[in-house]
Design a protein around this motif. Structure first.
Motif, PDB file in Angstrom:
ATOM      1  N   UNK A   1       0.837  -1.202   0.000  1.00 18.45           N
ATOM      2  CA  UNK A   1       0.000   0.000   0.000  1.00 18.45           C
ATOM      3  C   UNK A   1       0.871   1.251   0.000  1.00 18.45           C
ATOM      4  N   UNK A   2       1.900   1.259   0.824  1.00 18.70           N
ATOM      5  CA  UNK A   2       2.792   2.412   0.887  1.00 18.70           C
ATOM      6  C   UNK A   2       3.477   2.667  -0.448  1.00 18.70           C
ATOM      7  N   UNK A   3       4.036   1.636  -1.047  1.00 20.57           N
ATOM      8  CA  UNK A   3       4.750   1.830  -2.308  1.00 20.57           C
ATOM      9  C   UNK A   3       3.806   2.156  -3.458  1.00 20.57           C
ATOM     10  N   UNK A   4       2.612   1.614  -3.444  1.00 22.88           N
ATOM     11  CA  UNK A   4       1.701   1.932  -4.537  1.00 22.88           C
ATOM     12  C   UNK A   4       1.138   3.348  -4.399  1.00 22.88           C
ATOM     13  N   UNK A   5       1.021   3.854  -3.180  1.00 18.76           N
ATOM     14  CA  UNK A   5       0.636   5.255  -3.012  1.00 18.76           C
ATOM     15  C   UNK A   5       1.747   6.159  -3.540  1.00 18.76           C
ATOM     16  N   UNK A   6       2.995   5.777  -3.299  1.00 18.51           N
ATOM     17  CA  UNK A   6       4.115   6.548  -3.858  1.00 18.51           C
ATOM     18  C   UNK A   6       4.114   6.515  -5.376  1.00 18.51           C
ATOM     19  N   UNK A   7       3.848   5.356  -5.945  1.00 12.91           N
ATOM     20  CA  UNK A   7       3.823   5.241  -7.402  1.00 12.91           C
ATOM     21  C   UNK A   7       2.625   5.985  -7.984  1.00 12.91           C
ATOM     22  N   UNK A   8       1.510   5.974  -7.269  1.00  9.97           N
ATOM     23  CA  UNK A   8       0.335   6.714  -7.729  1.00  9.97           C
ATOM     24  C   UNK A   8       0.579   8.221  -7.728  1.00  9.97           C
ATOM     25  N   UNK A   9       1.512   8.684  -6.931  1.00  5.73           N
ATOM     26  CA  UNK A   9       1.816  10.101  -6.844  1.00  5.73           C
ATOM     27  C   UNK A   9       2.544  10.645  -8.061  1.00  5.73           C
TER      28      UNK A   9
ATOM     29  N   UNK B   1       3.032   2.330 -16.203  1.00  5.03           N
ATOM     30  CA  UNK B   1       3.859   2.611 -15.024  1.00  5.03           C
ATOM     31  C   UNK B   1       3.236   1.995 -13.776  1.00  5.03           C
ATOM     32  N   UNK B   2       1.929   2.047 -13.687  1.00  5.01           N
ATOM     33  CA  UNK B   2       1.235   1.495 -12.526  1.00  5.01           C
ATOM     34  C   UNK B   2       1.456  -0.016 -12.413  1.00  5.01           C
ATOM     35  N   UNK B   3       1.264  -0.748 -13.501  1.00  3.50           N
ATOM     36  CA  UNK B   3       1.442  -2.199 -13.447  1.00  3.50           C
ATOM     37  C   UNK B   3       2.908  -2.607 -13.359  1.00  3.50           C
ATOM     38  N   UNK B   4       3.798  -1.845 -13.957  1.00  7.82           N
ATOM     39  CA  UNK B   4       5.227  -2.118 -13.770  1.00  7.82           C
ATOM     40  C   UNK B   4       5.621  -1.877 -12.314  1.00  7.82           C
ATOM     41  N   UNK B   5       5.012  -0.860 -11.704  1.00 15.34           N
ATOM     42  CA  UNK B   5       5.246  -0.614 -10.284  1.00 15.34           C
ATOM     43  C   UNK B   5       4.742  -1.762  -9.424  1.00 15.34           C
ATOM     44  N   UNK B   6       3.578  -2.302  -9.777  1.00 13.37           N
ATOM     45  CA  UNK B   6       3.061  -3.470  -9.057  1.00 13.37           C
ATOM     46  C   UNK B   6       4.014  -4.654  -9.168  1.00 13.37           C
TER      47      UNK B   6
ATOM     48  N   UNK C   1       7.283  -4.554  -9.774  1.00 17.39           N
ATOM     49  CA  UNK C   1       8.516  -4.269  -9.041  1.00 17.39           C
ATOM     50  C   UNK C   1       8.299  -4.426  -7.541  1.00 17.39           C
ATOM     51  N   UNK C   2       7.180  -3.935  -7.031  1.00 17.96           N
ATOM     52  CA  UNK C   2       6.873  -4.072  -5.605  1.00 17.96           C
ATOM     53  C   UNK C   2       6.728  -5.546  -5.235  1.00 17.96           C
ATOM     54  N   UNK C   3       6.063  -6.325  -6.080  1.00 15.67           N
ATOM     55  CA  UNK C   3       5.917  -7.761  -5.807  1.00 15.67           C
ATOM     56  C   UNK C   3       7.268  -8.464  -5.826  1.00 15.67           C
ATOM     57  N   UNK C   4       8.120  -8.100  -6.765  1.00 17.97           N
ATOM     58  CA  UNK C   4       9.449  -8.704  -6.845  1.00 17.97           C
ATOM     59  C   UNK C   4      10.291  -8.340  -5.626  1.00 17.97           C
ATOM     60  N   UNK C   5      10.270  -7.086  -5.232  1.00 17.96           N
ATOM     61  CA  UNK C   5      11.003  -6.663  -4.036  1.00 17.96           C
ATOM     62  C   UNK C   5      10.499  -7.384  -2.790  1.00 17.96           C
ATOM     63  N   UNK C   6       9.190  -7.446  -2.654  1.00 15.11           N
ATOM     64  CA  UNK C   6       8.639  -8.095  -1.473  1.00 15.11           C
ATOM     65  C   UNK C   6       8.926  -9.589  -1.473  1.00 15.11           C
ATOM     66  N   UNK C   7       8.899 -10.211  -2.635  1.00 15.63           N
ATOM     67  CA  UNK C   7       9.185 -11.645  -2.701  1.00 15.63           C
ATOM     68  C   UNK C   7      10.593 -11.949  -2.189  1.00 15.63           C
ATOM     69  N   UNK C   8      11.575 -11.210  -2.680  1.00 14.22           N
ATOM     70  CA  UNK C   8      12.945 -11.479  -2.255  1.00 14.22           C
ATOM     71  C   UNK C   8      13.169 -11.095  -0.795  1.00 14.22           C
ATOM     72  N   UNK C   9      12.499 -10.046  -0.331  1.00 13.73           N
ATOM     73  CA  UNK C   9      12.609  -9.661   1.072  1.00 13.73           C
ATOM     74  C   UNK C   9      12.022 -10.733   1.990  1.00 13.73           C
ATOM     75  N   UNK C  10      10.839 -11.203   1.670  1.00 16.63           N
ATOM     76  CA  UNK C  10      10.194 -12.197   2.527  1.00 16.63           C
ATOM     77  C   UNK C  10      10.889 -13.545   2.415  1.00 16.63           C
TER      78      UNK C  10
END
Length: 132
Positions: free
Chosen positions: A18-26, A38-43, A45-54
């Motif tokens: 939610x935080x990162x998508x609000x930033x991307x929506x800005x 840009x919105x779906x590429x942001x989704x 990228x956020x999913x990829x970042x979260x996957x590797x983090x988790x």
């Protein structure tokens, strides 16, 4: 203890995307097609970042990412879809109702897509077959 970690990680996932998508929506883009791209590429990228983090966090906690990322996706959807509905019925406040609907929209709009991407990433990165 593992169930607590899964629930905690699912809440963290909700806040994370939610935080990162609000930033991307800005980001102001005048072209609707480019904004959608840009919105779906942001989704993604956020999913990829979260996957590797988790996956890293689960590895450090000696939990199998192959198994628990699927649980994380399911628990995330249950928590983010059930909690706002319960808040609406328990505390009928207009401000809280508005916040609950925003959480529901975020869970449906961002959560389902990101959790599907997480499951695909988990499937493709953990189910590698060695060719002999």
């Amino acid at each position: 203890m593992k169930k607590f970690i899964i629930v905690l990680a699912s809440i963290f996932e909700f806040v994370f995307y939610t935080f990162f998508m609000v930033l991307i929506d800005g980001i102001n883009i005048t072209s609707k097609a480019m904004d959608l791209l840009v919105h779906f590429l942001g989704l993604l990228v956020v999913a990829l970042l979260f996957y590797f983090l988790i996956r890293f966090l689960f590895h450090k906690l000696d939990m199998k990412a192959k198994k628990y990322i699927y649980y994380l996706a399911i628990v995330n959807l249950v928590v983010t879809l059930l909690a706002p509905v319960l808040l609406i019925f328990i505390i009928p406040n207009e401000t809280l109702t508005t916040l609950s609907f925003l959480i529901l929209v975020s869970a449906v709009y961002y959560g389902i897509f990101i959790n599907i991407v997480l499951c695909f990433l988990n499937y493709f990165f953990t189910n590698r077959y060695k060719k002999s």
